[in-house]
Design a protein around this motif. Structure first.
Motif, PDB file in Angstrom:
ATOM      1  N   ALA A 188      -7.472  18.281 -18.004  1.00  0.00           N
ATOM      2  CA  ALA A 188      -8.636  17.427 -17.761  1.00  0.00           C
ATOM      3  C   ALA A 188      -8.243  16.006 -17.367  1.00  0.00           C
ATOM      4  N   MET A 189      -6.953  15.656 -17.534  1.00  0.00           N
ATOM      5  CA  MET A 189      -6.499  14.300 -17.243  1.00  0.00           C
ATOM      6  C   MET A 189      -5.648  14.198 -15.984  1.00  0.00           C
ATOM      7  N   CYS A 190      -5.379  15.306 -15.308  1.00  0.00           N
ATOM      8  CA  CYS A 190      -4.571  15.247 -14.097  1.00  0.00           C
ATOM      9  C   CYS A 190      -5.227  14.343 -13.055  1.00  0.00           C
ATOM     10  N   ASP A 191      -4.432  13.453 -12.479  1.00  0.00           N
ATOM     11  CA  ASP A 191      -4.875  12.543 -11.422  1.00  0.00           C
ATOM     12  C   ASP A 191      -5.936  11.555 -11.906  1.00  0.00           C
ATOM     13  N   ARG A 192      -5.967  11.304 -13.222  1.00  0.00           N
ATOM     14  CA  ARG A 192      -6.935  10.383 -13.814  1.00  0.00           C
ATOM     15  C   ARG A 192      -6.212   9.354 -14.686  1.00  0.00           C
ATOM     16  N   LEU A 193      -6.919   8.307 -15.053  1.00  0.00           N
ATOM     17  CA  LEU A 193      -6.393   7.343 -16.004  1.00  0.00           C
ATOM     18  C   LEU A 193      -7.491   6.972 -16.985  1.00  0.00           C
ATOM     19  N   ALA A 194      -7.069   6.447 -18.147  1.00  0.00           N
ATOM     20  CA  ALA A 194      -8.012   6.176 -19.230  1.00  0.00           C
ATOM     21  C   ALA A 194      -7.437   5.075 -20.118  1.00  0.00           C
ATOM     22  N   PRO A 195      -8.274   4.465 -20.970  1.00  0.00           N
ATOM     23  CA  PRO A 195      -7.759   3.480 -21.926  1.00  0.00           C
ATOM     24  C   PRO A 195      -6.767   4.136 -22.895  1.00  0.00           C
ATOM     25  N   LEU A 196      -5.854   3.336 -23.433  1.00  0.00           N
ATOM     26  CA  LEU A 196      -4.857   3.851 -24.370  1.00  0.00           C
ATOM     27  C   LEU A 196      -5.481   4.392 -25.647  1.00  0.00           C
ATOM     28  N   GLU A 197      -6.689   3.975 -25.939  1.00  0.00           N
ATOM     29  CA  GLU A 197      -7.330   4.402 -27.178  1.00  0.00           C
ATOM     30  C   GLU A 197      -7.480   5.914 -27.284  1.00  0.00           C
ATOM     31  N   SER A 242       0.866  -1.176   0.000  1.00  0.00           N
ATOM     32  CA  SER A 242       0.000   0.000   0.000  1.00  0.00           C
ATOM     33  C   SER A 242       0.901   1.224   0.000  1.00  0.00           C
ATOM     34  N   CYS A 243       0.876   1.943  -1.082  1.00  0.00           N
ATOM     35  CA  CYS A 243       1.868   2.986  -1.277  1.00  0.00           C
ATOM     36  C   CYS A 243       1.261   4.095  -2.130  1.00  0.00           C
ATOM     37  N   GLY A 244       1.994   4.577  -3.098  1.00  0.00           N
ATOM     38  CA  GLY A 244       1.495   5.614  -3.981  1.00  0.00           C
ATOM     39  C   GLY A 244       2.510   5.918  -5.055  1.00  0.00           C
ATOM     40  N   ILE A 245       2.090   6.696  -6.045  1.00  0.00           N
ATOM     41  CA  ILE A 245       2.987   7.174  -7.083  1.00  0.00           C
ATOM     42  C   ILE A 245       2.778   8.677  -7.250  1.00  0.00           C
ATOM     43  N   PHE A 246       3.761   9.333  -7.826  1.00  0.00           N
ATOM     44  CA  PHE A 246       3.654  10.768  -8.063  1.00  0.00           C
ATOM     45  C   PHE A 246       4.483  11.077  -9.297  1.00  0.00           C
ATOM     46  N   SER A 247       3.828  11.176 -10.423  1.00  0.00           N
ATOM     47  CA  SER A 247       4.516  11.441 -11.681  1.00  0.00           C
ATOM     48  C   SER A 247       4.167  12.839 -12.178  1.00  0.00           C
ATOM     49  N   ASP A 248       5.185  13.569 -12.635  1.00  0.00           N
ATOM     50  CA  ASP A 248       4.939  14.901 -13.172  1.00  0.00           C
ATOM     51  C   ASP A 248       4.715  14.880 -14.676  1.00  0.00           C
ATOM     52  N   THR A 249       4.647  13.702 -15.276  1.00  0.00           N
ATOM     53  CA  THR A 249       4.408  13.572 -16.708  1.00  0.00           C
ATOM     54  C   THR A 249       3.237  12.637 -16.957  1.00  0.00           C
ATOM     55  N   LEU A 251      10.162   3.679  -6.790  1.00  0.00           N
ATOM     56  CA  LEU A 251      10.330   3.300  -8.190  1.00  0.00           C
ATOM     57  C   LEU A 251      10.002   4.472  -9.112  1.00  0.00           C
ATOM     58  N   SER A 252       8.909   5.157  -8.823  1.00  0.00           N
ATOM     59  CA  SER A 252       8.489   6.294  -9.633  1.00  0.00           C
ATOM     60  C   SER A 252       9.495   7.434  -9.549  1.00  0.00           C
ATOM     61  N   LEU A 253       9.950   7.741  -8.347  1.00  0.00           N
ATOM     62  CA  LEU A 253      10.900   8.828  -8.153  1.00  0.00           C
ATOM     63  C   LEU A 253      12.250   8.529  -8.790  1.00  0.00           C
ATOM     64  N   GLU A 254      12.694   7.285  -8.673  1.00  0.00           N
ATOM     65  CA  GLU A 254      14.023   6.927  -9.179  1.00  0.00           C
ATOM     66  C   GLU A 254      14.099   7.075 -10.692  1.00  0.00           C
ATOM     67  N   THR A 255      13.042   6.655 -11.393  1.00  0.00           N
ATOM     68  CA  THR A 255      13.034   6.785 -12.852  1.00  0.00           C
ATOM     69  C   THR A 255      13.093   8.248 -13.261  1.00  0.00           C
ATOM     70  N   ARG A 256      12.308   9.094 -12.580  1.00  0.00           N
ATOM     71  CA  ARG A 256      12.345  10.531 -12.874  1.00  0.00           C
ATOM     72  C   ARG A 256      13.706  11.127 -12.563  1.00  0.00           C
ATOM     73  N   GLN A 257      14.276  10.741 -11.420  1.00  0.00           N
ATOM     74  CA  GLN A 257      15.540  11.337 -11.022  1.00  0.00           C
ATOM     75  C   GLN A 257      16.673  10.931 -11.968  1.00  0.00           C
ATOM     76  N   ALA A 258      16.624   9.711 -12.485  1.00  0.00           N
ATOM     77  CA  ALA A 258      17.632   9.289 -13.463  1.00  0.00           C
ATOM     78  C   ALA A 258      17.567  10.186 -14.698  1.00  0.00           C
ATOM     79  N   THR A 276      -1.079  15.761  -9.683  1.00  0.00           N
ATOM     80  CA  THR A 276      -0.888  17.029  -8.980  1.00  0.00           C
ATOM     81  C   THR A 276      -0.521  16.796  -7.519  1.00  0.00           C
ATOM     82  N   VAL A 277      -0.890  15.621  -6.991  1.00  0.00           N
ATOM     83  CA  VAL A 277      -0.550  15.183  -5.638  1.00  0.00           C
ATOM     84  C   VAL A 277      -0.296  13.679  -5.709  1.00  0.00           C
ATOM     85  N   ARG A 278       0.196  13.131  -4.627  1.00  0.00           N
ATOM     86  CA  ARG A 278       0.423  11.681  -4.552  1.00  0.00           C
ATOM     87  C   ARG A 278      -0.863  10.921  -4.847  1.00  0.00           C
TER      88      ARG A 278
END
Length: 311
Positions: A127-136, A54-61, A286-293, A94-96
């Protein structure tokens, strides 16, 4: 700073930090894809079948995330989403974003450059911040992406498969390269996130009002929030041990004092910096490390493919 807590029940199927936290296989895209794609990643983590992280992710992209193993739950802006194997488009956070995964998990995907989603499919990032959708919604096929990753394939083979499909998408839609202002703002967020918006506009050679419109379109947030988020993500990377230790003092000096750090960090991550260190954060790390690299490569602190400071 004490060492970040780790979850002893999980094990990396690939690389790890010096203190044993799993990290992804990640790399920059081929040069022809660099205007649109920021990073490819492959994450493999083994855990007991009944173990829940039980954790979280935080991506700026914005990202494509393909979940090949694990039972996932995400707390999005539209409510809880439960999924197993799935290929999804994630808007920037926009947040964790709280995430739970049960059992071993494998996640494969890519992060987009700022402005790429607008160039590829006129996606409105705000309109997509903090949301997810199908790849289509990006013109990709969810099923085709699930089929890209042959069982037993290497991380590099999977990254190459993603590259080929993205080339086809870019050719098919005739996508123009993102606005160069977006790249300038990205670079500033990595190198100098304490810059003022007025100074950033001057640096980009455009009026502040125009900068604010472009940044909202290509990042989903106003420029001040983009810079505030970047500063917090760098500090979070330091707290989790996936940053260049030589930058530690410079990262801390981006905040006026300890109360400023605690207030801003808690607002974005939902916990204090101390709690962030003391609780295992495997998905977040994991999320932070990829961004930091990517950040260290972008600001030329390390060369692409070099050993990272935390390995």
């Amino acid at each position: 700073m004490s060492r970040p807590a780790i979850d002893p029940a999980i094990a990396s199927g690939g690389a790890a930090t010096r203190d044993g936290q799993p990290i992804s296989y990640s790399r920059a895209p081929a040069s022809d894809l660099a205007p649109w794609i920021a990073r490819f990643y492959v994450t493999v983590v083994d855990a007991p079948s009944d173990h829940a992280v039980s954790c979280g992710i935080f991506s700026d992209t914005a990202m494509v995330r393909v979940q090949l193993r694990g039972d996932w739950t995400a707390e999005t802006a539209e409510g809880r989403r439960e999924m197993g194997r799935a290929a999804l488009y994630f808007g920037p956070q926009t947040v964790r974003m709280p995430i739970t995964v049960k059992g071993s998990f494998t996640s494969v995907g890519l992060s987009f450059r700022a402005g790429a989603c607008h160039a590829l499919g006129k996606v409105k990032l705000d309109a997509m911040c903090d949301r997810l959708a199908p790849l289509e919604m990006l013109g990709l096929s969810s099923q085709a992406w699930m089929d890209l990753f042959a069982e037993g394939g290497t991380p590099e083979a999977w990254c190459c498969a993603m590259e080929e499909d993205m080339r086809r998408l870019i050719t098919r839609c005739g996508a123009a390269e993102p606005d160069p202002v977006a790249a300038s703002v990205e670079a500033a967020a990595f190198a100098n996130p304490e810059i003022t918006v007025a100074r950033l506009a001057q640096q980009c050679g455009i009026e502040q009002r125009k900068l604010e419109r472009l940044v909202r379109r290509d990042f989903g947030l106003p420029p001040k929030q983009v810079l505030r988020r970047a500063r917090a993500l760098d500090m979070a990377s330091h707290l989790r041990g996936v940053a260049d230790h030589d930058e530690a003092e410079a990262l801390a000096l981006r905040y006026y004092d300890q109360s400023h750090l605690i207030r801003e960090f808690t607002a974005l991550f939902g916990m204090s910096p101390r709690q962030f260190v003391d609780l295992p954060q495997p998905l977040m790390t994991l999320s932070l490390e990829t961004r930091q690299a990517r950040r260290l490569e972008t600001i030329a602190r390390i060369a692409p493919g070099d050993i990272k400071p935390w390995q």
